[in-house]
Scaffold this motif. Structure first.
Motif, PDB file in Angstrom:
ATOM      1  N   PHE A   2       0.880  -1.298  -0.162  1.00 16.81           N
ATOM      2  CA  PHE A   2       0.043  -0.041   0.009  1.00 16.81           C
ATOM      3  C   PHE A   2       0.643   1.297   0.040  1.00 16.81           C
ATOM      4  O   PHE A   2       1.867   1.415   0.818  1.00 16.81           O
ATOM      5  CB  PHE A   2      -0.877   0.050   1.216  1.00 16.81           C
ATOM      6  N   TYR A  41      -6.894  -0.210   8.528  1.00 14.58           N
ATOM      7  CA  TYR A  41      -7.465   1.048   7.516  1.00 14.58           C
ATOM      8  C   TYR A  41      -7.770   2.211   8.753  1.00 14.58           C
ATOM      9  O   TYR A  41      -7.786   3.349   8.167  1.00 14.58           O
ATOM     10  CB  TYR A  41      -8.903   0.783   7.065  1.00 14.58           C
ATOM     11  N   GLU A  90      -7.518   4.360   2.853  1.00 12.98           N
ATOM     12  CA  GLU A  90      -8.455   3.766   1.601  1.00 12.98           C
ATOM     13  C   GLU A  90      -7.352   3.030   1.130  1.00 12.98           C
ATOM     14  O   GLU A  90      -6.615   3.302   0.112  1.00 12.98           O
ATOM     15  CB  GLU A  90      -8.846   4.831   0.920  1.00 12.98           C
ATOM     16  N   GLU A  92      -7.030   0.479  -1.343  1.00 19.80           N
ATOM     17  CA  GLU A  92      -7.152   0.200  -2.630  1.00 19.80           C
ATOM     18  C   GLU A  92      -7.040   1.504  -3.568  1.00 19.80           C
ATOM     19  O   GLU A  92      -6.372   1.335  -4.603  1.00 19.80           O
ATOM     20  CB  GLU A  92      -8.600  -0.447  -2.964  1.00 19.80           C
ATOM     21  N   THR A  93      -7.371   2.619  -3.011  1.00 18.54           N
ATOM     22  CA  THR A  93      -6.977   3.791  -3.705  1.00 18.54           C
ATOM     23  C   THR A  93      -6.027   4.641  -3.470  1.00 18.54           C
ATOM     24  O   THR A  93      -5.546   5.637  -3.911  1.00 18.54           O
ATOM     25  CB  THR A  93      -8.358   4.733  -3.592  1.00 18.54           C
TER      26      THR A  93
END
Length: 104
Positions: A2, A41, A90, A92-93
């Protein structure tokens, strides 16, 4: 893996937390990511003024899954009151938002 590509903060952070503490929080999260540790998260930072005269602040960084806790003591004039700060990632983004717990 990430990466935090876009970092945002609320008006509450801008008004109540100095840039030095903001940068410290971002660096703590990025340090864990760079070490390839599991990052939840939701990152929680409890900021407590330990010595107002000498500008000493204690920052407790925690997350729930997996359990993590780290306490740092730094010198900073960037804190007006004891605060709880959330950083929502976030995954994934690549977006991350820093906000006061009272703004959640």
């Amino acid at each position: 893996m990430f990466n935090i590509d876009k970092k945002y903060m609320t008006i509450g952070i801008k008004e109540n937390l100095g840039i030095d503490i903001q940068l410290f929080i971002w660096s703590e999260i990025e340090k864990r990511i760079n070490l390839k540790e599991d990052v939840d998260y939701l990152q929680v930072f409890n900021i407590k003024i330990v010595d107002e005269i000498n500008d000493i602040v204690e920052i407790e960084h925690t997350q729930e899954i997996p359990k993590y806790k780290n306490i740092s003591v730094i010198k900073s004039k960037g804190v007006k009151n004891n605060l709880k700060v959330f950083v929502i990632l976030e995954l994934e983004t690549g977006y991350a938002t820093m906000l006061l717990a009272t703004e959640y």
